[in-house]
Write a protein that holds these residues in place. Structure first.
Motif, PDB file in Angstrom:
ATOM      1  N   TYR A   1      -8.301   3.140 -14.609  1.00  0.00           N
ATOM      2  CA  TYR A   1      -7.520   4.247 -14.045  1.00  0.00           C
ATOM      3  C   TYR A   1      -7.635   4.260 -12.518  1.00  0.00           C
ATOM      4  CZ  TYR A   1      -5.319   8.833 -13.825  1.00  0.00           C
ATOM      5  OH  TYR A   1      -4.450   9.863 -13.550  1.00  0.00           O
TER       6      TYR A   1
ATOM      7  N   LEU B   1      -2.181   9.132  -6.786  1.00  0.00           N
ATOM      8  CA  LEU B   1      -3.225  10.103  -6.512  1.00  0.00           C
ATOM      9  C   LEU B   1      -2.679  11.526  -6.548  1.00  0.00           C
ATOM     10  CD1 LEU B   1      -6.092  10.858  -5.558  1.00  0.00           C
ATOM     11  CD2 LEU B   1      -5.286  10.518  -3.203  1.00  0.00           C
TER      12      LEU B   1
ATOM     13  N   LEU C   1      -4.997   2.981  -9.233  1.00  0.00           N
ATOM     14  CA  LEU C   1      -4.535   4.198  -8.568  1.00  0.00           C
ATOM     15  C   LEU C   1      -3.890   3.869  -7.224  1.00  0.00           C
ATOM     16  CD1 LEU C   1      -4.577   7.272  -9.078  1.00  0.00           C
ATOM     17  CD2 LEU C   1      -6.657   7.372  -7.690  1.00  0.00           C
TER      18      LEU C   1
ATOM     19  N   ASN D   1      -1.583   9.066 -12.212  1.00  0.00           N
ATOM     20  CA  ASN D   1      -1.496   7.623 -12.356  1.00  0.00           C
ATOM     21  C   ASN D   1      -0.818   7.238 -13.665  1.00  0.00           C
ATOM     22  OD1 ASN D   1      -1.829   4.899 -12.198  1.00  0.00           O
ATOM     23  ND2 ASN D   1      -4.050   4.915 -12.435  1.00  0.00           N
TER      24      ASN D   1
ATOM     25  N   SER E   1      -1.988   3.148 -15.362  1.00  0.00           N
ATOM     26  CA  SER E   1      -3.262   2.781 -15.984  1.00  0.00           C
ATOM     27  C   SER E   1      -3.047   2.331 -17.424  1.00  0.00           C
ATOM     28  CB  SER E   1      -4.223   3.969 -15.960  1.00  0.00           C
ATOM     29  OG  SER E   1      -3.713   5.018 -16.766  1.00  0.00           O
TER      30      SER E   1
END
Length: 332
Positions: A216, A225, A220, A229, A232
């Motif tokens: 994850y 942020l 990012l 995300n 992932s």
């Protein structure tokens, strides 16, 4: 109790928190051009559940907890494996329901009593903790067993404070016997050959949940942020059953995906205010109950992005509302 919430700024704050989280979810949905989903209104629905919890009679909440315990123990005795009968809600999910209901029960029924709690209350808490730990271990839920063990240890310490030295040893002995029984007794649920304690040794640090956390943050981006995300990896579950579900196995990561950074900040602010208030009130048992719940949902995505979020709002309402005048302050 109802008037304390109605006549305090807590009701307004809960509404503002709920609106802020919902707006944040709507922004994330719009940014990723996704279909409108329940994440955008989940926080508002959770706020409504908080007010509903104030209308439910105390005896009904207590009865519901006893009922769920009885039903679950019946399933254990009958060796019914929920993973085979209700595929979307296994034993691990049931223990989360149980823990959440216990948190609601504690803050609704016993938390306002504060210094007037009796020995019977502490014994009842201890029995609930013992049953919760037993069910968590045999549900194969590692995080559930860990959270339940925290509650059991704290309940043991609380109960020990009621007795002299000789009886304290008896309380410790009973607690150790409970842990010993759950570790060495035969498997109670269905044909399973291992428990939650065994799963910790089997999986170690290579479990998919740890991999998901690493992935994850590795994937990012600056946009991710603030907006959650979406790049992932995830763990596919229920393959071949109606549809394949992507499970990121963390309520914290899932909250960030659904609400973005601003929504997560709102949740963190609520939790911070709750813990700060509990520390001022020296409500150690309440603190550990909240910590156990937060530890439990660290490896399960179904919490902050479901109506379970109501529990966070509810704890906030009880901590900041019922005791708003306890030290001459107005809920701050």
């Amino acid at each position: 109790m109802q008037s304390s919430l109605r006549n305090s700024p807590v009701k307004l704050r809960i509404s503002l928190f709920a609106m802020a989280i919902s707006v944040s979810a709507f922004v994330v949905i719009f940014y990723y051009r996704e279909k409108f989903n329940f994440y955008a209104t989940n926080a508002l629905a959770s706020a409504g559940l908080v007010y509903a919890l104030y209308l439910i009679k105390l005896n009904h909440i207590r009865f519901l907890l006893y009922l769920i315990i009885s039903l679950w123990c019946g399933l254990v005795l009958w060796k019914i494996d929920l993973d085979q009968t209700i595929i979307s809600i296994g034993q691990n999910g049931i223990t989360l329901h149980f823990l959440i209901l216990y948190v609601v029960y504690f803050f609704r029924v016993h938390f306002p009593l504060r210094d007037t709690r009796t020995l019977l209350f502490r014994i009842e808490n201890y029995l609930f903790a013992a049953v919760l730990f037993t069910l968590a271990v045999w549900s194969q839920g590692r995080s559930a067993a860990g959270a339940a063990l925290i509650v059991l240890c704290v309940a043991t310490c609380i109960l020990m404070g009621e007795f002299d030295r000789k009886r304290k040893y008896w309380v410790i002995a009973v607690s150790l016997a409970i842990v010993f029984f759950n570790y060495y007794s035969p498997v109670l649920m269905g044909e399973r050959s291992y428990s939650a304690i065994d799963r910790v040794a089997i999986s170690g640090v290579s479990d998919v949940r740890f991999t998901l956390w690493v992935d994850y943050f590795k994937s990012l981006t600056p946009e991710g942020l603030f907006m959650g995300n979406r790049d992932s990896n995830c763990h596919n579950i229920l393959v071949g059953y109606s549809r394949e579900n992507c499970n990121i196995h963390s309520s914290y990561l899932r909250a960030h995906q659904a609400y973005g950074l601003s929504g997560v900040v709102m949740i963190v602010v609520i939790l911070f205010l709750c813990f700060r208030r509990l520390l001022k009130l020296r409500e150690w048992f309440a603190i550990f109950i909240c910590m156990a719940l937060l530890a439990r949902v660290a490896t399960d995505e179904a919490f902050f992005t479901t109506p379970y979020l109501a529990v966070v709002f509810f704890v906030y309402s009880k901590v900041m509302g019922d005791y708003s005048s306890a030290d001459g302050r107005s809920g701050e």
